[in-house]
Design an enzyme around this catalytic site. Structure first.
Site, PDB file in Angstrom:
ATOM      1  CE  LYS A  66      -4.113   1.595   2.297  1.00  0.00           C
ATOM      2  NZ  LYS A  66      -5.046   1.501   3.471  1.00  0.00           N
ATOM      3  CB  SER A 141      -8.420   3.298   2.579  1.00  0.00           C
ATOM      4  OG  SER A 141      -7.573   2.587   3.357  1.00  0.00           O
ATOM      5  CB  SER A 165      -9.061   0.767   5.475  1.00  0.00           C
ATOM      6  OG  SER A 165      -9.772   1.967   5.251  1.00  0.00           O
TER       7      SER A 165
END
Length: 466
Positions: A66, A141, A165
């Site tokens: 990420k 997310s 997320s």
């Protein structure tokens, strides 16, 4: 396969690069690729397998990280246009441990700004789409991670979770996501002190998620709250026979879509048929009260941090980021920090009472089956005939960030009517990671999904809202 020489780490990376070149344009899962740097690492891994010896657990495996998990010397923008040229001065703890364990970071995955939305789009990187149906979002997310795994662009991925997320993208893309209990996996100061948050793994199978969780876990000198290493354990092939499982469909009053409920009950029925004892329970929660609790918490930590980081560049921000900061600010004005803590500890006690006598609890990950890929949801969302003021009230993940000592594993539960996967959450007692992985493996055994994947695609389906 690496150990038996059936497959070389070089061959695997070459296949993933070719797959990425062919299909990533249609989903936009990566902020950048690191293929040139990754290939020498793959060659070195192949040489080490040829020599045998003591080999680290991720040796030769491509891992997509990420973007918020900074890599020393590379950009670290958090999705913000105004910070797109800033660079990380150190490796994030999860990056450090992946590299130490022989993992090969070959790509970085998209997020919404500040990881503050459950869709994945923003002015800097555009819209990330769900490989199963590109009309819809992979969630957020950690949406880029979920999309990359579903599309075959990586073997493992890192994620993070402060309100769902990790679990939401895993559920919307047919993957497995682990929200570790607070402290299990070290974070980066100062927001590592936020007891809602946590970093963790996303993968295609329960065993793969456990593998990466074990690499990530353990004390770190940069995170004072990090805990001693406790392995998630390699999941067994059991079916959950003899386990006592609480089933809760609505977590109080969440408006669960019919297809989501059907798939959740399907998981429970399969476990019951395999010998588990499943009992349906109720919880005295409301999505409105949980939203108020959550934004009160954000109003005293994450919201002010975001305001500090974006001061002077507010005009560059996505509408959902401005809405988040406004909601957090308003909640802090209306509620004292102590008010939030009182509400949180009441919820934690109610969960503990409900789970007494059970090994784990199963519930949906999201009451709504899908989100539009480019949706803003500034005016709320329609959910099963109800209009919710905030679209986050359509997700069922936040209670377990409030009760964040509980490990939660998200696993696939079936397909929604709109053509994307749905998922369930397996909630354990505080710090009982092993049980959620054991039960996750049981769900995987009684309702196997490994090998399922979306059809191929190549071109984007619509224009970006930016």
């Amino acid at each position: 396969m690496f150990r038996s020489r059936e497959l070389s780490p070089v061959e695997l990376l070459e296949a993933i690069i070719a797959r990425s070149d062919a299909v990533n344009a249609g989903i936009n899962a990566f902020t950048e690729t690191l293929f040139e740097e990754a290939m020498p690492a793959a060659r070195d891994a192949a040489s080490r397998y040829a020599r045998d010896g003591d080999l680290p657990p991720l040796l030769g495996l491509p891992v997509a990280t990420k973007e918020k998990h900074g890599i020393r010397g590379r950009t670290l923008s958090q999705g913000l246009v105004a910070r797109q040229h800033e660079r990380a001065t150190e490796n994030h703890p999860v990056v450090e441990r992946i590299l130490q364990s022989g993992g090969i970071i070959h790509a970085r995955t998209t997020t919404p700004e500040f990881s503050c939305a459950t869709v994945t789009h923003g002015p800097l990187w555009g819209v990330t789409r769900n490989p199963w149906n590109r009309q819809y979002s992979p969630g957020g997310s950690s949406g880029g991670a979920g999309a990359a795994l579903a599309a075959g662009l990586t073997t493992l991925a890192t994620a993070s979770d402060i309100a769902g997320s990790t679990r939401l993208p895993a559920s919307f893309t047919g993957n497995v996501g682990f929200k570790a209990p607070y402290g299990r996996i070290p974070g980066l100061a100062p927001l590592s002190a936020d007891h809602y948050r946590g970093d963790g793994p996303m993968a295609r199978t329960v065993a793969d998620a456990a593998l990466l969780a074990n690499v990530m876990a353990g004390r770190h000198p940069g995170d004072h709250a990090s805990l001693a290493y406790a392995p998630a354990l390699a999941p067994s092939s059991g079916t959950g026979a003899g386990m006592r499982i609480a089933l809760c469909i609505r977590l109080g009053n969440y408006p669960v879509a019919a297809d989501v409920e059907t798939n959740t009950r399907r998981v429970a029925a399969a476990l019951r048929d395999a010998g588990a004892m499943v009992e349906e329970i109720e919880l005295p929660w409301t999505s409105q009260n949980i939203s108020r609790m959550m934004f009160t918490h954000f109003g005293y930590l994450l919201g002010p941090a975001m305001e500090d980081e974006t001061a002077g560049s507010e005009g560059w921000l996505a509408p959902y980021t401005r809405r988040f900061m406004s909601d957090a600010r308003q909640a802090a004005e209306q509620n004292r920090f102590l008010d939030g803590v009182r509400s949180e500890t009441l919820l934690q006690a109610q969960l503990a009472d409900a789970m007494a006598g059970f090994d784990a609890l199963i519930c949906p990950a999201s009451a709504v089956a899908a989100l539009e890929a480019d949706g803003m949801y500034l005016d709320g969302i329609d959910a099963n005939g109800e209009r919710l003021e905030h679209y986050w009230q359509g997700h069922m993940t936040a209670p377990f960030n409030i009760a964040n000592r509980c490990p939660v594993l998200a696993v696939p539960s079936g397909m929604a009517d709109c053509g994307i996967p749905t998922g369930v959450q397996i909630v354990g007692h505080p710090f009982d990671d092993a049980t959620v992985f054991r039960l996750g493996a049981a769900v995987e055994a009684v309702l196997p999904w490994a090998g399922g994947h979306p059809e191929d695609f190549s071109a984007p389906s619509s224009m970006s809202p930016y």
